[in-house]
Design an enzyme around this catalytic site. Structure first.
Site, mmCIF file in Angstrom:
data_model
loop_
_atom_site.group_PDB
_atom_site.id
_atom_site.type_symbol
_atom_site.label_atom_id
_atom_site.label_comp_id
_atom_site.label_asym_id
_atom_site.label_seq_id
_atom_site.Cartn_x
_atom_site.Cartn_y
_atom_site.Cartn_z
ATOM 1 C CE LYS A 1 -3.303 -63.851 -18.966
ATOM 2 N NZ LYS A 1 -4.292 -63.928 -20.025
ATOM 3 C CG HIS B 1 -6.113 -68.618 -17.236
ATOM 4 N ND1 HIS B 1 -6.259 -68.220 -18.545
ATOM 5 C CD2 HIS B 1 -6.139 -67.484 -16.493
ATOM 6 C CE1 HIS B 1 -6.343 -66.893 -18.591
ATOM 7 N NE2 HIS B 1 -6.277 -66.425 -17.353
ATOM 8 C CD GLU C 1 -9.621 -64.989 -14.871
ATOM 9 O OE1 GLU C 1 -9.108 -63.930 -14.548
ATOM 10 O OE2 GLU C 1 -9.049 -65.849 -15.543
ATOM 11 N N GLY D 1 -4.849 -59.841 -14.793
ATOM 12 C CA GLY D 1 -3.839 -60.252 -15.766
ATOM 13 C C GLY D 1 -2.955 -59.071 -16.124
#
Ligand code: PEP
Length: 253
Positions: A13, A101, A170, A235
């Site tokens: 990220k 995402h 996710e 993540g």
């Protein structure tokens, strides 16, 4: 059916500066020296765009592959201030790209835009990591399967090469919260996703389906028995070499 390869994808990220390469160096060193790590495992890291070129060069022919986290939804070049296209990403060495995402869906990415990102990225020879997932409300109302089906069918098509696509399931309620799905639910959902994919691509085997959401070195062992899960999208824990290595080794040891 499970795929032969198990993927460990780290999504950084908005994290990382050039010297953060030390994190990847340590991960690379670990997998090179660990006898249990072999060609059945694949590590992909998606740093911010600013680091793709240097990291791709540094890790060419190593155990770590580099990908991007997102791209602009259309065209190779254009008057789009602050945007980066899939062609530009590919030109600096990325091999993979995350599309869909939930961070980007929440910021306005529509299914039409996501389909265009997939088309452009495949055209520019990037492999796709396509994220799907229901939110807390969908889960509460038992709409998970309906939501996932729509997210997949609105974007993926038979004309796309299924070998260039990885799915990351996710659940949004799980990302960054420390909550993970019950093993039985996750297995059912993964099998459901694979059924939809086989139907779209008219293949007897599905593209890999990974799980993402609060995976860490402690809870990863709970997924070991779920062979249908073809790996993980990580993540938070991917920004620490220790945490990421713990996930890898606690999974296969
Ligand atoms: C993510 O952001 O895709 C993710 C899985 O994050 P975390 O592992 O921190 O839940």
């Amino acid at each position: 059916m499970a795929n032969n390869m198990k993927y460990f994808i780290g999504n950084w990220k908005m994290f990382g500066v050039p010297k953060s390469i030390t994190i990847l160096n340590k991960i690379n060193k670990f997998v090179k020296n660990d006898r249990k790590f072999n060609k059945k495992y694949k590590i992909i890291i998606t740093p911010p765009d600013t680091l793709i070129e240097s990291y791709s060069k540094y890790f060419s022919n190593q155990a770590i592959s580099i990908g991007a986290q997102n791209c602009y939804y259309k065209n190779n070049f254009g008057p789009n201030t602050g945007s980066i296209s899939s062609l530009m990403i590919k030109s600096v060495g990325a091999q993979y790209i995350i599309v869909g995402h939930s961070d980007n869906r929440l910021e306005g990415d529509t299914d039409i835009m996501l389909k265009s990102k997939v088309e452009n990225s495949l055209h520019n020879k990037l492999k796709i990591i396509f994220c799907i997932g229901e939110n807390k409300e969908d889960k509460k109302k038992n709409k998970t399967f309906k939501v996932l089906k729509k997210q997949i069918e609105n974007v993926l098509e038979k004309k796309f090469n299924y070998k260039d696509i990885i799915i990351a399931y996710e659940p949004i309620w799980s990302i960054g919260t420390g909550k993970i799905p019950e093993a039985e639910d996750l297995l059912k959902t993964t099998i459901f996703i694979k059924k939809i994919l086989k139907n779209i691509f008219k293949k007897s085997n599905s593209p890999p389906v990974l799980y993402g959401g609060s995976v860490d070195g402690d809870n990863v062992s709970q997924f070991k028995s779920l062979n249908e899960i073809d790996g993980f999208l990580v993540g938070g824990a991917s920004k620490s070499e220790k945490k990421f290595i713990d996930i890898i080794k606690n999974y296969y040891r």
